[in-house]
Design an enzyme around this catalytic site. Structure first.
Site, PDB file in Angstrom:
ATOM      1  N   CYS A   4       0.918  -1.260  -0.027  1.00 30.00           N
ATOM      2  CA  CYS A   4      -0.072  -0.127   0.035  1.00 30.00           C
ATOM      3  C   CYS A   4       0.902   1.222  -0.087  1.00 30.00           C
ATOM      4  CB  CYS A   4      -0.799   0.083   1.139  1.00 30.00           C
ATOM      5  SG  CYS A   4      -0.340  -0.059   2.853  1.00 30.00           S
TER       6      CYS A   4
ATOM      7  N   HIS B 187      -2.579   0.862   7.021  1.00 34.87           N
ATOM      8  CA  HIS B 187      -3.129   0.674   5.420  1.00 34.87           C
ATOM      9  C   HIS B 187      -3.513   2.123   4.754  1.00 34.87           C
ATOM     10  CE1 HIS B 187      -4.230  -1.384   1.700  1.00 34.87           C
ATOM     11  NE2 HIS B 187      -5.266  -0.845   1.585  1.00 34.87           N
TER      12      HIS B 187
ATOM     13  N   HIS C 251      -6.008   1.773  -3.976  1.00 37.49           N
ATOM     14  CA  HIS C 251      -5.073   1.337  -3.266  1.00 37.49           C
ATOM     15  C   HIS C 251      -4.879  -0.051  -3.637  1.00 37.49           C
ATOM     16  CE1 HIS C 251      -7.597  -1.905  -0.853  1.00 37.49           C
ATOM     17  NE2 HIS C 251      -8.708  -1.193  -1.726  1.00 37.49           N
TER      18      HIS C 251
END
Length: 348
Positions: A258, A307, A319
């Site tokens: 990420c 994240h 993402h």
């Protein structure tokens, strides 16, 4: 005589047992998970499937851990090959059968298409594809004719500053070729979506849009969230990699995690540091109402931000997910809404 027969029988039994054990050992194989490994990468390396790996190891999810020992299905115990398998040529030049290890991004790249085009052509609503699935493709197989296809695919504009759309083109590909942003290309052609058609004429000369350099800031200001990053370009660059698989620690189009995805996208415009998710959280400025280009953060497995993604607007963000690769998701999704920490603006 009886003693000799008994000895021979026992020898045969022992020998048979030894051969059986050796054969059993040869048919079984294990591997210890290393940093960067995923079920997908291991299945590709050992010529098996993710489902087969999960089944033989009794895994209920795609999560694996460094140091974990995994059994490799017996049908795949041959030594891994470092040579990438080339897919068979598509039948009639318009379809392609999915091979082990394929992703939408990999197939799209091979046939000079974007992931969005490939999904639209095949009416796919997600990035999931299956081995032996037949996909419609528009482009030519770049792996089969690398030397002859390049000259024919070299775009050029005519004397009027226009370009005729070729099979396999996308707005991002054309914009990159003519050193423009996707937003500029759409603006000078009056486009309201990213859909283009073969043989469509597009203006590709910036001079037809502006006559003096001073007009550029005024046209780009609405799409820029800070004085450093052009948001339109940032989002366009990010969407270009939809379908790229997840790779722990990955920072290239062969695989992203990420924060590595954010790093790669932002470094296309600025010289920046490779931060972790927590690092981006600490150096970015909080915003109460996220705008396109802002970073959104989530708490997924431990305390604090673990994240992140790029906010696109309309409650959507892009993402690199561990189970999905690069994809677009909604903040209203039940999983993400429960884990949402907030949005911040990155400008370093």
């Amino acid at each position: 005589m009886k003693k000799r027969q008994l000895a021979l029988s026992l020898g045969a039994i022992v020998g048979g047992t030894f051969l059986y054990q050796a054969s059993a050992e040869a048919s079984a194989s294990t591997v210890q998970v290393k940093a960067g490994d995923t079920l997908w990468s291991l299945s590709t390396k050992y010529h098996t499937t993710v489902d087969a790996l999960k089944s033989v190891n009794k895994l209920s999810s795609n999560t694996i851990h460094i140091g974990q020992t995994l059994s490799i299905p017996s049908a795949s115990t041959s030594q891994p090959s470092n040579k990438e398998e080339k897919p068979s040529a598509p039948a009639t030049g318009s379809t392609y059968k999915v091979q082990s290890g394929d992703t939408l991004w990999k197939v799209a790249t091979r046939f000079n298409m974007s992931v969005e085009e490939l999904k639209r052509l095949n009416a796919l609503s997600s990035n999931i594809i299956y081995i032996n699935q037949t996909l419609k493709v528009n482009g030519s197989n770049s792996a089969s004719t690398p030397t002859t296809s390049k000259p024919a695919e070299t775009p050029s504009k005519d004397a009027n500053g226009t370009y005729k759309v070729q099979r396999g083109d996308s707005l991002s590909k054309i914009a990159s070729t003519f050193h423009m942003s996707v937003s500029e290309l759409k603006q000078i052609n009056g486009l309201t979506s990213n859909t283009i058609y073969v043989n469509q004429q597009l203006k590709v000369s910036k001079s037809s849009q502006t006559t003096t350099p001073t007009t550029k800031p005024s046209t780009s200001t609405p799409s820029t969230s800070n004085g450093t990053l052009n948001v339109s370009q940032m989002i366009s660059d990010a969407k270009r990699y939809i379908g790229v698989p997840y790779k722990w620690g990955g920072t290239t189009p062969s695989g992203f995690d990420c924060s590595g995805f954010i790093y790669y996208v932002t470094k296309q415009q600025i010289s920046t540091t490779r931060y972790t998710t927590a690092g981006y959280w600490s150096v970015s400025t909080p915003v109460s109402n996220p705008q396109p280009g802002d970073l959104v953060f989530f708490n997924t497995y431990s305390s604090g931000p673990t994240h992140m993604g790029i906010y696109l607007g309309n409650r959507q963000f892009i993402h690199a997910g561990s189970s999905t690769g690069v994809t677009i998701a909604s903040l209203d999704n039940s999983y993400w809404s429960k884990r949402y920490l907030g949005a911040k603006r990155f400008s370093k």
